[in-house]
Design a protein around this motif. Structure first.
Motif, short mmCIF file in Angstrom:
data_model
loop_
_atom_site.label_atom_id
_atom_site.label_comp_id
_atom_site.label_asym_id
_atom_site.label_seq_id
_atom_site.Cartn_x
_atom_site.Cartn_y
_atom_site.Cartn_z
N ASP A 65 0.82 -1.20 0.00
CA ASP A 65 0.00 0.00 0.00
C ASP A 65 0.86 1.26 0.00
N ARG A 66 1.97 1.23 0.74
CA ARG A 66 2.82 2.42 0.87
C ARG A 66 3.53 2.76 -0.43
N ILE A 67 3.88 1.76 -1.21
CA ILE A 67 4.62 2.03 -2.45
C ILE A 67 3.74 2.03 -3.69
N ALA A 68 2.45 1.74 -3.52
CA ALA A 68 1.56 1.62 -4.68
C ALA A 68 1.40 2.95 -5.41
N GLU A 69 1.26 4.04 -4.66
CA GLU A 69 1.06 5.35 -5.26
C GLU A 69 1.97 6.36 -4.56
N PRO A 70 3.25 6.37 -4.92
CA PRO A 70 4.17 7.31 -4.27
C PRO A 70 3.77 8.76 -4.51
N GLY A 81 9.44 10.02 -3.48
CA GLY A 81 8.40 9.53 -2.60
C GLY A 81 8.59 8.07 -2.21
N LEU A 82 9.05 7.27 -3.17
CA LEU A 82 9.32 5.87 -2.87
C LEU A 82 10.42 5.72 -1.83
N VAL A 83 11.47 6.52 -1.99
CA VAL A 83 12.59 6.44 -1.05
C VAL A 83 12.16 6.92 0.34
N VAL A 84 11.43 8.03 0.39
CA VAL A 84 10.97 8.57 1.66
C VAL A 84 10.09 7.55 2.39
N ALA A 85 9.26 6.83 1.63
CA ALA A 85 8.36 5.84 2.22
C ALA A 85 9.13 4.77 2.98
N ALA A 112 11.96 -19.29 5.52
CA ALA A 112 10.69 -18.58 5.65
C ALA A 112 10.92 -17.07 5.72
N PHE A 113 11.88 -16.66 6.54
CA PHE A 113 12.22 -15.23 6.61
C PHE A 113 12.77 -14.75 5.26
N ARG A 114 13.66 -15.53 4.69
CA ARG A 114 14.32 -15.13 3.45
C ARG A 114 13.32 -14.92 2.31
N SER A 115 12.39 -15.84 2.15
CA SER A 115 11.43 -15.74 1.05
C SER A 115 10.55 -14.51 1.21
N ARG A 116 10.21 -14.18 2.44
CA ARG A 116 9.36 -13.02 2.66
C ARG A 116 10.12 -11.72 2.48
N LEU A 117 11.35 -11.67 2.91
CA LEU A 117 12.16 -10.47 2.68
C LEU A 117 12.43 -10.26 1.20
N GLN A 118 12.55 -11.34 0.46
CA GLN A 118 12.73 -11.22 -0.99
C GLN A 118 11.53 -10.56 -1.65
N ARG A 119 10.35 -10.80 -1.11
CA ARG A 119 9.15 -10.16 -1.66
C ARG A 119 9.23 -8.65 -1.53
N PHE A 120 9.70 -8.16 -0.37
CA PHE A 120 9.88 -6.72 -0.20
C PHE A 120 10.87 -6.18 -1.22
N ASP A 121 11.99 -6.88 -1.35
CA ASP A 121 13.05 -6.46 -2.26
C ASP A 121 12.54 -6.39 -3.70
N HIS A 122 11.85 -7.43 -4.13
CA HIS A 122 11.36 -7.48 -5.51
C HIS A 122 10.29 -6.42 -5.76
N ALA A 123 9.42 -6.19 -4.78
CA ALA A 123 8.34 -5.21 -4.96
C ALA A 123 8.90 -3.80 -5.07
N PHE A 124 9.87 -3.46 -4.21
CA PHE A 124 10.45 -2.12 -4.26
C PHE A 124 11.23 -1.93 -5.56
N THR A 125 11.99 -2.93 -5.95
CA THR A 125 12.74 -2.84 -7.21
C THR A 125 11.80 -2.61 -8.38
N ALA A 126 10.70 -3.35 -8.42
CA ALA A 126 9.73 -3.21 -9.51
C ALA A 126 9.09 -1.83 -9.50
N ALA A 127 8.78 -1.30 -8.31
CA ALA A 127 8.17 0.02 -8.22
C ALA A 127 9.11 1.11 -8.72
N VAL A 128 10.38 1.02 -8.32
CA VAL A 128 11.37 1.99 -8.78
C VAL A 128 11.55 1.89 -10.29
N ARG A 129 11.67 0.67 -10.78
CA ARG A 129 11.85 0.46 -12.22
C ARG A 129 10.71 1.09 -13.02
N GLU A 130 9.49 0.93 -12.54
CA GLU A 130 8.33 1.48 -13.25
C GLU A 130 8.37 3.00 -13.30
#
Length: 210
Positions: A65-70, A81-85, A112-130
């Motif tokens: 939700d926080r990175i959906a609409e910077p 806005g993405l970085v500030v978030a 279990a921790f690793r796979s979930r942290l990867q989701r954060f990483d991938h989502a932020f990378t995709a948001a920045v790329r877009e």
């Protein structure tokens, strides 16, 4: 388990984690943040690890939700806005980032921790790329800027800024200001026009192709 109970437990987990940190956190600490007893929480979660995995899933929903609409009207503003978030927009930043760093330290040994942290990483990378791709397309950023390279760099930078703040207290505002300078000096097309050139030699390999 009702949605209300789950939300109460997950909010309590956040509060207790910020107060006690990962290593010292107990199920009793979490129960103390609710009107539930420890046995009630154990009824829904096998133990601290199971609950923290659920907590990371809960954080990810909020993160999306926080990175959906910077915030911002231009790609440059939305990139800030993405970085500030992630870097400065948290009132509980010191305690939260310290606790999260402790969880991250476990991820090389915990799938279990690793796979979930990867989701954060991938989502932020995709948001920045877009956002960067949008900026290249509309002329806000240099046409030679590589969205994939910028996304990878900023994801690494933000993670490093969070770790540096938690580990040695480096001001998050300073890290955010450095990103502002990077956007202006390495990415923005109008900055290049006013200074008579493209990205500086120090940032060219990140901001665009050689």
């Amino acid at each position: 388990m009702t949605t209300e109970t789950a939300t109460q437990i997950l909010h309590a987990t956040h509060s207790a984690l910020c107060k006690h940190g990962y290593a010292e956190l107990t199920m009793q600490d979490i129960a103390d943040e609710t009107d539930l007893c420890k046995a009630s929480i154990h009824y829904h979660y096998d133990g601290k690890h199971d609950l923290l995995v659920a907590y990371l899933d809960h954080l990810y929903e909020q993160f999306e939700d926080r990175i959906a609409e910077p915030a911002g009207e231009t790609p440059a503003e939305r990139l800030r806005g993405l970085v500030v978030a992630l870097v400065t927009d948290r009132s509980d930043a010191p305690a939260f980032q310290t606790a999260l760093l402790e969880i991250k330290a476990q991820s090389p040994y915990d799938d279990a921790f690793r796979s979930r942290l990867q989701r954060f990483d991938h989502a932020f990378t995709a948001a920045v790329r877009e956002v960067v791709a949008e900026g290249v397309a509309d002329g806000t950023f240099h046409e030679e800027v590589d969205p994939d390279a910028v996304a990878s760099f900023l994801t690494t930078y933000v993670n490093g800024a969070q770790t540096r703040h938690a580990a040695v207290g480096h001001p998050l505002d300073d890290s955010a200001a450095a990103v502002d300078a990077y956007i202006d000096e390495a990415l923005r097309a109008d900055q290049a026009a006013s200074t008579g050139g493209g990205p500086s030699s120090e940032t060219a390999n990140v901001g665009g192709t050689e």
